[in-house]
Design an enzyme around this catalytic site. Structure first.
Site, PDB file in Angstrom:
ATOM      1  N   ASN A 231       3.643   6.547  -1.857  1.00 27.84           N
ATOM      2  CA  ASN A 231       2.557   5.591  -1.849  1.00 27.84           C
ATOM      3  C   ASN A 231       2.467   4.921  -3.220  1.00 27.84           C
ATOM      4  O   ASN A 231       2.284   5.601  -4.232  1.00 27.84           O
ATOM      5  CB  ASN A 231       1.226   6.279  -1.554  1.00 27.84           C
ATOM      6  CG  ASN A 231       0.072   5.294  -1.522  1.00 27.84           C
ATOM      7  OD1 ASN A 231      -0.032   4.498  -0.594  1.00 27.84           O
ATOM      8  ND2 ASN A 231      -0.772   5.294  -2.545  1.00 27.84           N
ATOM      9  N   GLU A 232       2.622   3.613  -3.235  1.00 27.64           N
ATOM     10  CA  GLU A 232       2.355   2.797  -4.425  1.00 27.64           C
ATOM     11  C   GLU A 232       2.949   3.333  -5.716  1.00 27.64           C
ATOM     12  O   GLU A 232       2.222   3.678  -6.647  1.00 27.64           O
ATOM     13  CB  GLU A 232       0.848   2.628  -4.607  1.00 27.64           C
ATOM     14  CG  GLU A 232       0.176   1.991  -3.422  1.00 27.64           C
ATOM     15  CD  GLU A 232      -1.272   1.618  -3.678  1.00 27.64           C
ATOM     16  OE1 GLU A 232      -1.841   2.061  -4.688  1.00 27.64           O
ATOM     17  OE2 GLU A 232      -1.832   0.878  -2.865  1.00 27.64           O
TER      18      GLU A 232
ATOM     19  N   GLU B 132      -2.167  -0.015   4.088  1.00 24.98           N
ATOM     20  CA  GLU B 132      -3.566   0.068   3.652  1.00 24.98           C
ATOM     21  C   GLU B 132      -4.133  -1.337   3.532  1.00 24.98           C
ATOM     22  O   GLU B 132      -3.450  -2.253   3.059  1.00 24.98           O
ATOM     23  CB  GLU B 132      -3.720   0.713   2.257  1.00 24.98           C
ATOM     24  CG  GLU B 132      -3.469   2.183   2.199  1.00 24.98           C
ATOM     25  CD  GLU B 132      -3.615   2.755   0.788  1.00 24.98           C
ATOM     26  OE1 GLU B 132      -4.288   2.122  -0.063  1.00 24.98           O
ATOM     27  OE2 GLU B 132      -3.065   3.832   0.550  1.00 24.98           O
TER      28      GLU B 132
ATOM     29  N   TRP C  72      -7.904   1.157   5.316  1.00 29.40           N
ATOM     30  CA  TRP C  72      -8.287   2.116   4.269  1.00 29.40           C
ATOM     31  C   TRP C  72      -9.784   2.012   4.102  1.00 29.40           C
ATOM     32  O   TRP C  72     -10.243   0.962   3.697  1.00 29.40           O
ATOM     33  CB  TRP C  72      -7.589   1.814   2.925  1.00 29.40           C
ATOM     34  CG  TRP C  72      -7.982   2.845   1.914  1.00 29.40           C
ATOM     35  CD1 TRP C  72      -9.087   2.851   1.108  1.00 29.40           C
ATOM     36  CD2 TRP C  72      -7.291   4.079   1.650  1.00 29.40           C
ATOM     37  NE1 TRP C  72      -9.119   3.993   0.355  1.00 29.40           N
ATOM     38  CE2 TRP C  72      -8.042   4.753   0.665  1.00 29.40           C
ATOM     39  CE3 TRP C  72      -6.125   4.672   2.148  1.00 29.40           C
ATOM     40  CZ2 TRP C  72      -7.653   6.008   0.165  1.00 29.40           C
ATOM     41  CZ3 TRP C  72      -5.752   5.904   1.648  1.00 29.40           C
ATOM     42  CH2 TRP C  72      -6.507   6.560   0.663  1.00 29.40           C
TER      43      TRP C  72
ATOM     44  N   HIS D  51       1.207  10.993  -2.580  1.00 33.74           N
ATOM     45  CA  HIS D  51       0.103  10.080  -2.866  1.00 33.74           C
ATOM     46  C   HIS D  51      -0.553  10.558  -4.169  1.00 33.74           C
ATOM     47  O   HIS D  51      -1.720  10.908  -4.201  1.00 33.74           O
ATOM     48  CB  HIS D  51      -0.884  10.040  -1.692  1.00 33.74           C
ATOM     49  CG  HIS D  51      -1.728   8.798  -1.639  1.00 33.74           C
ATOM     50  ND1 HIS D  51      -1.791   7.958  -0.555  1.00 33.74           N
ATOM     51  CD2 HIS D  51      -2.565   8.249  -2.554  1.00 33.74           C
ATOM     52  CE1 HIS D  51      -2.624   6.956  -0.797  1.00 33.74           C
ATOM     53  NE2 HIS D  51      -3.108   7.114  -2.008  1.00 33.74           N
TER      54      HIS D  51
ATOM     55  N   GLN E   5      -8.044  12.752  -2.194  1.00 35.72           N
ATOM     56  CA  GLN E   5      -9.259  11.952  -2.043  1.00 35.72           C
ATOM     57  C   GLN E   5     -10.229  12.496  -0.994  1.00 35.72           C
ATOM     58  O   GLN E   5     -11.403  12.149  -1.008  1.00 35.72           O
ATOM     59  CB  GLN E   5      -8.884  10.498  -1.712  1.00 35.72           C
ATOM     60  CG  GLN E   5      -8.144   9.832  -2.862  1.00 35.72           C
ATOM     61  CD  GLN E   5      -7.756   8.391  -2.555  1.00 35.72           C
ATOM     62  OE1 GLN E   5      -6.704   8.133  -2.003  1.00 35.72           O
ATOM     63  NE2 GLN E   5      -8.625   7.457  -2.907  1.00 35.72           N
TER      64      GLN E   5
ATOM     65  N   TYR F 256      -4.636  -5.473  -0.605  1.00 35.72           N
ATOM     66  CA  TYR F 256      -6.085  -5.656  -0.669  1.00 35.72           C
ATOM     67  C   TYR F 256      -6.473  -7.042  -1.157  1.00 35.72           C
ATOM     68  O   TYR F 256      -7.595  -7.462  -0.979  1.00 35.72           O
ATOM     69  CB  TYR F 256      -6.692  -4.635  -1.630  1.00 35.72           C
ATOM     70  CG  TYR F 256      -6.609  -3.207  -1.130  1.00 35.72           C
ATOM     71  CD1 TYR F 256      -7.682  -2.641  -0.460  1.00 35.72           C
ATOM     72  CD2 TYR F 256      -5.476  -2.438  -1.329  1.00 35.72           C
ATOM     73  CE1 TYR F 256      -7.633  -1.336  -0.006  1.00 35.72           C
ATOM     74  CE2 TYR F 256      -5.422  -1.122  -0.884  1.00 35.72           C
ATOM     75  CZ  TYR F 256      -6.501  -0.581  -0.221  1.00 35.72           C
ATOM     76  OH  TYR F 256      -6.443   0.702   0.233  1.00 35.72           O
TER      77      TYR F 256
ATOM     78  N   GLU G  69     -12.565   7.900  -5.066  1.00 33.20           N
ATOM     79  CA  GLU G  69     -11.809   6.689  -5.395  1.00 33.20           C
ATOM     80  C   GLU G  69     -11.258   6.796  -6.836  1.00 33.20           C
ATOM     81  O   GLU G  69     -11.584   6.006  -7.709  1.00 33.20           O
ATOM     82  CB  GLU G  69     -12.688   5.454  -5.177  1.00 33.20           C
ATOM     83  CG  GLU G  69     -12.071   4.107  -5.507  1.00 33.20           C
ATOM     84  CD  GLU G  69     -10.688   3.840  -4.896  1.00 33.20           C
ATOM     85  OE1 GLU G  69     -10.417   4.314  -3.776  1.00 33.20           O
ATOM     86  OE2 GLU G  69      -9.888   3.174  -5.568  1.00 33.20           O
ATOM     87  N   TRP G  70     -10.423   7.792  -7.049  1.00 33.14           N
ATOM     88  CA  TRP G  70      -9.720   7.979  -8.321  1.00 33.14           C
ATOM     89  C   TRP G  70     -10.658   7.851  -9.516  1.00 33.14           C
ATOM     90  O   TRP G  70     -11.708   8.504  -9.521  1.00 33.14           O
ATOM     91  CB  TRP G  70      -8.512   7.027  -8.375  1.00 33.14           C
ATOM     92  CG  TRP G  70      -7.640   7.188  -7.151  1.00 33.14           C
ATOM     93  CD1 TRP G  70      -7.435   6.271  -6.142  1.00 33.14           C
ATOM     94  CD2 TRP G  70      -6.881   8.358  -6.734  1.00 33.14           C
ATOM     95  NE1 TRP G  70      -6.606   6.791  -5.170  1.00 33.14           N
ATOM     96  CE2 TRP G  70      -6.253   8.066  -5.504  1.00 33.14           C
ATOM     97  CE3 TRP G  70      -6.675   9.622  -7.297  1.00 33.14           C
ATOM     98  CZ2 TRP G  70      -5.443   8.979  -4.826  1.00 33.14           C
ATOM     99  CZ3 TRP G  70      -5.863  10.534  -6.630  1.00 33.14           C
ATOM    100  CH2 TRP G  70      -5.254  10.207  -5.413  1.00 33.14           C
TER     101      TRP G  70
END
Ligand code: PNW
Length: 451
Positions: free
Chosen positions: A162-163, A356, A403, A118, A17, A301, A410-411
């Site tokens: 990550n996630e 995050e 974050w 990530h 990113q 989030y 952003e992807w």
């Protein structure tokens, strides 16, 4: 004092990113390099080829972090930058970049938190089946050992994944993330099991290489937020948070990704729902997956409102019409950090970091040359109030990573959504600290006593 004295005030970012230099200095391709170049995959054809140019101005960026007063910086290593084929030959130039980054951070008194994965898997490994390949845990362990060996004595804190639910769910179910291939539920569950095994293997590898290492894991969740503080609604939220949903939504189950790691078993409700698609679980698998880790991270989030229904079962409610939303379209529920941390602490009993939390806005440069992102300040402030409440109740909260330090790729949204404390002019790569940067600096300086 609400936040403990050694509270870790941080910011987070990830390799693809921000780094750019996607095809430089011997780096191998990742699945994101390939995916972002396919037409129609990313907003307006954006790619991470250049991103924030962090690879070329890392020193300046670390100086900015020091100016911000960060106690810690969470970044990820690009696996194909250090191992272009995913296994085998090391790209010394790539490794050197992370060694310099870590040295710079330490020189400025900033603690590095290194995430191993990530989402930017080496494309060469994807061609060999990626997480479907039974060798994938071994590949990941070798990579983890390399990073541990090269950074030991300097880096103490590592995060394996990550996630995981996002890089399975968004990639192979929703197909909006790389590699963007629809897979059967049975295959997704097999990959998820391999990822959990890879986590376990990496924990072993890091412990073997790095004396005194602190290892964590960083899944994500939307908190379940009780609509009232009645014990009934709290219980409804707790149950809803840890239940495994049916259909494709199993992948968003909090318990599916954390019970194996922290409790040594898959959740029973989930195993029932997913019975016919369950992967083979070998005799020692759960032991490997659940060997002790040192801290538990969670990226949070959002939160969804829950109440106890008439029938005594939890019921998700709609978000109020006209309620707060971020630029990316996510509903905001200011209490999400409090409830998530409370429930996670009850169930998993580990020191927790928010690895995050942050807000996307359509920020712009004002006529005065500044970025007045008051909504982001308000978002961060209110979320931190929730975290403070949890700390005041005695929950073991070790740190918070905003974050993100700067606007970035952003992807699938490309550069259309901005999460940063620092504004990036993507035409010139100029960095312009936003109002939220000044606010966060004050917050760190005051250890949250200004909130
Ligand atoms: C995280 N959700 O992704 C990632 O770790 C970051 O790389 C990303 O930039 C950041 O959050 C902002 O999106 C998420 O659906 C993706 O709840 C999806 C979700 C949450 C986080």
């Amino acid at each position: 004092m609400a936040f403990r004295k050694d509270f870790v005030w941080g910011a987070a970012a990830s390799a693809y990113q921000i780094e750019g230099a996607a095809f430089e200095d011997g780096k191998g391709e990742s699945i994101w390099d390939v995916f972002s170049h396919q037409p129609g995959k990313v907003f307006d054809g954006h790619t991470g080829d250049t991103a924030c140019g962090h690879y070329h101005c890392m020193e300046k960026d670390v100086e900015m972090m020091a100016d911000l007063g960060l106690k810690a910086y969470r970044f990820s290593v690009s696996w194909p930058r250090v191992l272009p084929q995913g296994i085998g030959d090391v790209n010394e130039a790539g490794m050197h970049f992370y060694e310099r980054l870590v040295d710079m951070l330490l020189e400025h008194g900033i603690t590095p938190y290194v995430t191993l994965y990530h989402w930017d898997m080496p494309y060469a490994l994807y061609l060999r089946g990626g997480w479907m390949n039974p060798e994938s845990p071994q590949w990941f362990a070798e990579y983890a050992a390399l990073i541990g060996r090269r950074l030991k004595g300097k880096v103490k804190h590592f995060i394996t994944f990550n996630e995981p639910q996002v890089f399975i769910g968004c990639s192979f179910i929703q197909t909006v993330h790389a590699p963007g291939v629809r897979m059967e539920r049975r295959e997704c569950l097999q990959m998820s099991h391999n990822v959990l095994l890879a986590h376990g293997r990496a924990v072993q590898a890091l412990r073997a290489e790095v004396p005194g290492v602190q290892i964590g894991y960083a899944p994500t969740s939307n908190a379940a937020v009780p609509v009232s503080e009645s014990l009934q609604d709290q219980e409804a939220a707790r149950q809803a948070y840890f239940a495994t949903p049916g259909g494709d939504d199993w992948v968003w189950s909090v318990a599916w990704w954390s019970d194996p790691v922290l409790l040594g078993k898959y959740p029973e409700d989930g195993m029932k729902i997913l019975e016919k698609d369950m992967p083979h679980v070998g005799g020692d698998d759960m032991k490997l997956i659940s060997q002790p880790i040192d801290f538990y991270g969670q990226n949070i989030y959002r939160g969804d409102p829950v109440r106890m229904g008439q029938d005594g079962r939890p019921e998700f409610l709609k978000h109020p019409a006209g309620g707060p939303k971020t630029a990316i379209g996510w509903h905001v529920n200011f209490d999400c950090l409090y409830w998530a941390v409370k429930f996670l602490n009850e169930r998993y009993k580990k020191p927790i970091y928010i690895t995050e939390n942050g807000m996307s806005c359509h920020d712009w440069l004002s006529l005065d040359g500044k970025v007045h992102d008051s909504a982001r300040i308000d978002y961060l402030h209110r979320h931190l109030l929730g975290l403070r409440r949890a700390a005041e109740e005695g929950i073991d909260i070790a740190g918070y990573f905003q974050w993100s330090l700067m606007d970035n790729f952003e992807w699938s949204q490309g550069y259309s959504d901005r999460f940063g404390l620092v504004y990036i002019d993507f035409a010139t790569l100029e960095r312009i600290p936003k109002d939220s940067y000044e606010w966060y600096r004050e917050t760190i300086h005051m250890n949250g006593e200004n909130l």
